[in-house]
Motif scaffolding. Structure first.
Motif, mmCIF file in Angstrom:
data_model
loop_
_atom_site.group_PDB
_atom_site.id
_atom_site.type_symbol
_atom_site.label_atom_id
_atom_site.label_comp_id
_atom_site.label_asym_id
_atom_site.label_seq_id
_atom_site.Cartn_x
_atom_site.Cartn_y
_atom_site.Cartn_z
ATOM 1 N N MET A 29 0.848 -1.205 0.000
ATOM 2 C CA MET A 29 0.000 0.000 0.000
ATOM 3 C C MET A 29 0.877 1.247 0.000
ATOM 4 O O MET A 29 1.807 1.368 0.782
ATOM 5 C CB MET A 29 -0.858 0.013 1.261
ATOM 6 N N SER A 30 0.538 2.142 -0.864
ATOM 7 C CA SER A 30 1.328 3.362 -0.916
ATOM 8 C C SER A 30 0.768 4.362 0.087
ATOM 9 O O SER A 30 -0.432 4.423 0.329
ATOM 10 C CB SER A 30 1.326 3.922 -2.331
ATOM 11 N N ARG A 31 1.677 5.134 0.680
ATOM 12 C CA ARG A 31 1.245 6.095 1.690
ATOM 13 C C ARG A 31 0.716 7.367 1.057
ATOM 14 O O ARG A 31 -0.005 8.124 1.669
ATOM 15 C CB ARG A 31 2.427 6.452 2.586
ATOM 16 N N ARG A 32 1.209 7.603 -0.180
ATOM 17 C CA ARG A 32 0.799 8.831 -0.847
ATOM 18 C C ARG A 32 -0.694 8.788 -1.113
ATOM 19 O O ARG A 32 -1.228 7.768 -1.545
ATOM 20 C CB ARG A 32 1.546 8.957 -2.173
ATOM 21 N N ARG A 33 -1.339 9.896 -0.893
ATOM 22 C CA ARG A 33 -2.767 9.921 -1.114
ATOM 23 C C ARG A 33 -3.057 9.994 -2.608
ATOM 24 O O ARG A 33 -2.479 10.803 -3.312
ATOM 25 C CB ARG A 33 -3.346 11.149 -0.432
ATOM 26 N N ALA A 34 -3.937 9.131 -3.072
ATOM 27 C CA ALA A 34 -4.250 9.124 -4.496
ATOM 28 C C ALA A 34 -5.052 10.380 -4.841
ATOM 29 O O ALA A 34 -5.872 10.831 -4.038
ATOM 30 C CB ALA A 34 -5.047 7.882 -4.834
ATOM 31 N N PRO A 35 -4.828 10.976 -6.020
ATOM 32 C CA PRO A 35 -5.584 12.175 -6.386
ATOM 33 C C PRO A 35 -7.012 11.852 -6.821
ATOM 34 O O PRO A 35 -7.828 12.743 -6.988
ATOM 35 C CB PRO A 35 -4.777 12.757 -7.552
ATOM 36 N N GLU A 36 -7.307 10.571 -6.970
ATOM 37 C CA GLU A 36 -8.585 10.155 -7.538
ATOM 38 C C GLU A 36 -9.824 10.728 -6.819
ATOM 39 O O GLU A 36 -10.712 11.265 -7.475
ATOM 40 C CB GLU A 36 -8.630 8.622 -7.587
ATOM 41 N N PRO A 37 -9.902 10.642 -5.479
ATOM 42 C CA PRO A 37 -11.106 11.173 -4.815
ATOM 43 C C PRO A 37 -11.300 12.667 -5.064
ATOM 44 O O PRO A 37 -12.424 13.127 -5.254
ATOM 45 C CB PRO A 37 -10.846 10.910 -3.326
ATOM 46 N N PHE A 38 -10.204 13.418 -5.073
ATOM 47 C CA PHE A 38 -10.288 14.855 -5.314
ATOM 48 C C PHE A 38 -10.788 15.140 -6.729
ATOM 49 O O PHE A 38 -11.672 15.975 -6.941
ATOM 50 C CB PHE A 38 -8.915 15.497 -5.087
ATOM 51 N N LEU A 39 -10.235 14.397 -7.699
ATOM 52 C CA LEU A 39 -10.663 14.582 -9.087
ATOM 53 C C LEU A 39 -12.117 14.179 -9.263
ATOM 54 O O LEU A 39 -12.867 14.801 -10.002
ATOM 55 C CB LEU A 39 -9.766 13.756 -10.024
ATOM 56 N N TRP A 40 -12.509 13.131 -8.553
ATOM 57 C CA TRP A 40 -13.900 12.677 -8.653
ATOM 58 C C TRP A 40 -14.837 13.743 -8.077
ATOM 59 O O TRP A 40 -15.921 13.979 -8.608
ATOM 60 C CB TRP A 40 -14.098 11.355 -7.909
ATOM 61 N N LEU A 41 -14.387 14.399 -7.009
ATOM 62 C CA LEU A 41 -15.200 15.459 -6.397
ATOM 63 C C LEU A 41 -15.413 16.605 -7.383
ATOM 64 O O LEU A 41 -16.526 17.126 -7.518
ATOM 65 C CB LEU A 41 -14.508 15.965 -5.132
ATOM 66 N N LEU A 42 -14.334 16.980 -8.080
ATOM 67 C CA LEU A 42 -14.449 18.032 -9.100
ATOM 68 C C LEU A 42 -15.382 17.584 -10.223
ATOM 69 O O LEU A 42 -16.216 18.352 -10.703
ATOM 70 C CB LEU A 42 -13.072 18.374 -9.677
ATOM 71 N N PHE A 43 -15.230 16.327 -10.639
ATOM 72 C CA PHE A 43 -16.078 15.766 -11.699
ATOM 73 C C PHE A 43 -17.545 15.838 -11.297
ATOM 74 O O PHE A 43 -18.410 16.269 -12.064
ATOM 75 C CB PHE A 43 -15.675 14.306 -11.960
ATOM 76 N N SER A 44 -17.806 15.450 -10.052
ATOM 77 C CA SER A 44 -19.176 15.347 -9.583
ATOM 78 C C SER A 44 -19.808 16.733 -9.374
ATOM 79 O O SER A 44 -20.946 16.964 -9.786
ATOM 80 C CB SER A 44 -19.148 14.490 -8.321
ATOM 81 N N SER A 45 -19.052 17.682 -8.799
ATOM 82 C CA SER A 45 -19.601 19.035 -8.648
ATOM 83 C C SER A 45 -19.801 19.673 -10.017
ATOM 84 O O SER A 45 -20.790 20.379 -10.240
ATOM 85 C CB SER A 45 -18.687 19.939 -7.827
ATOM 86 N N GLY A 46 -18.855 19.419 -10.922
ATOM 87 C CA GLY A 46 -18.975 19.960 -12.277
ATOM 88 C C GLY A 46 -20.203 19.416 -12.989
ATOM 89 O O GLY A 46 -20.910 20.164 -13.664
ATOM 90 N N GLY A 47 -20.469 18.139 -12.802
ATOM 91 C CA GLY A 47 -21.640 17.530 -13.424
ATOM 92 C C GLY A 47 -22.924 18.158 -12.931
ATOM 93 O O GLY A 47 -23.870 18.371 -13.698
ATOM 94 N N LEU A 48 -22.949 18.489 -11.647
ATOM 95 C CA LEU A 48 -24.156 19.085 -11.068
ATOM 96 C C LEU A 48 -24.372 20.512 -11.586
ATOM 97 O O LEU A 48 -25.464 20.845 -12.050
ATOM 98 C CB LEU A 48 -24.051 19.081 -9.539
ATOM 99 N N VAL A 49 -23.340 21.359 -11.532
ATOM 100 C CA VAL A 49 -23.530 22.744 -12.010
ATOM 101 C C VAL A 49 -23.800 22.763 -13.511
ATOM 102 O O VAL A 49 -24.596 23.585 -13.989
ATOM 103 C CB VAL A 49 -22.352 23.692 -11.644
ATOM 104 N N ALA A 50 -23.181 21.836 -14.262
ATOM 105 C CA ALA A 50 -23.437 21.770 -15.707
ATOM 106 C C ALA A 50 -24.900 21.428 -15.970
ATOM 107 O O ALA A 50 -25.557 22.055 -16.794
ATOM 108 C CB ALA A 50 -22.515 20.745 -16.358
ATOM 109 N N ALA A 51 -25.425 20.443 -15.231
ATOM 110 C CA ALA A 51 -26.803 20.016 -15.438
ATOM 111 C C ALA A 51 -27.787 21.118 -15.066
ATOM 112 O O ALA A 51 -28.826 21.289 -15.705
ATOM 113 C CB ALA A 51 -27.088 18.765 -14.610
ATOM 114 N N PHE A 52 -27.462 21.908 -14.043
ATOM 115 C CA PHE A 52 -28.376 22.970 -13.597
ATOM 116 C C PHE A 52 -28.310 24.211 -14.480
ATOM 117 O O PHE A 52 -29.323 24.842 -14.744
ATOM 118 C CB PHE A 52 -28.059 23.380 -12.154
#
Lengths: 138, 114
Positions: free
Chosen positions: B1-24
């Motif tokens: 297991m790597s100790r470095r935090r994966a950027p994936e959750p952060f990118l997913w958060l941006l993806f998900s907030s972007g999807g919401l504002v885009a849809a609205f």
């Protein structure tokens, strides 16, 4: 595509058939999936369109009229009709899975899916009316 | 297991907030500025639009909107190419997120220079 190494000398190599590059044409649901994912291209296009619009508004009345004339060309109108269809597809599919992304509880009970979806459409209506008013109210 | 935090959750958060504002926000804005105004179905007052656009709050909201939408595109398009066309190349990641970062800088430049 990379394959994981065999776990031991006695284990045969993994058998994985590489799907066809155009696997998503095989089924309707796959086609819809790819169209949904491609909607993001039109989201990015809208950002470009919006920034051009904002720049034109900032540059003066003449620049804005030029922008409106440019966006009234048949090709641009066609592009924006397609973009609108894709963005609507995005919104509909996004709202449809919203209950999976948010688990809301009221007094210990989970809020029903349909209600979360309906709340999203209600919010869409409110935002749309507000933005139309902001743009058109003069 | 790597100790470095994966950027994936952060990118997913941006993806998900972007999807919401885009849809609205995109459907109505695209309907207005992409179709109704160029076709002359509605009339719009230039001075009013200018006043709205120049307001600092509008600019701030538009900047946030642009950034979220761009990262929404980057994340989704990356996986469309990755899974859809099965292009498993690092170049795709660089082009997608790099494009979103360049777009962010451009959006900031356009909105600040108004």
């Amino acid at each position: 595509m990379t394959y994981p190494a065999p776990a031991s000398d006695f284990q045969p190599r993994w058998y994985r058939r590489r799907p066809s590059t155009f696997w998503f044409f095989e089924r309707r649901s796959y086609q819809l999936f790819v169209l949904r994912e491609l909607s993001s291209v039109f989201v990015a296009w809208f950002v470009v369109f919006l920034l051009l619009l904002v720049r034109a508004i900032g540059a003066g009345s003449g620049a804005f009229q030029e922008f409106v004339a440019w966006s009234g060309q048949p090709g641009m109108l066609a592009l924006n009709v397609v973009a609108l269809l894709f963005v609507v597809l995005h919104a509909v599919t996004w709202f449809a899975v919203a209950p999976d992304a948010m688990v809301l509880k009221v007094r210990g009970r989970r809020v029903p899916r349909q209600r979360i979806i309906a709340a999203h459409y209600a919010a869409l209506a409110v935002v749309s009316v507000f933005l139309a008013w902001l743009v058109l109210a003069a | 297991m790597s100790r470095r935090r994966a950027p994936e959750p952060f990118l997913w958060l941006l993806f998900s907030s972007g999807g919401l504002v885009a849809a609205f926000m995109i459907p109505i804005l695209l309907l207005l500025f992409g179709l109704a105004i160029p076709l002359g179905l509605v009339t719009v007052d230039y001075e009013h639009l200018r006043a709205v656009i120049l307001h600092p709050l509008t600019r701030l909201v538009l900047f946030g909107f642009c950034v979220l939408c761009l990262f929404h595109w980057a994340h989704r398009f990356r996986y469309t190419v990755y899974d859809g066309l099965q292009v498993k190349s690092r170049l795709i990641i660089v082009i997608c997120y790099g494009g979103a970062i360049i777009g962010t800088l451009l959006a900031g430049y356009v909105l600040l220079r108004l």
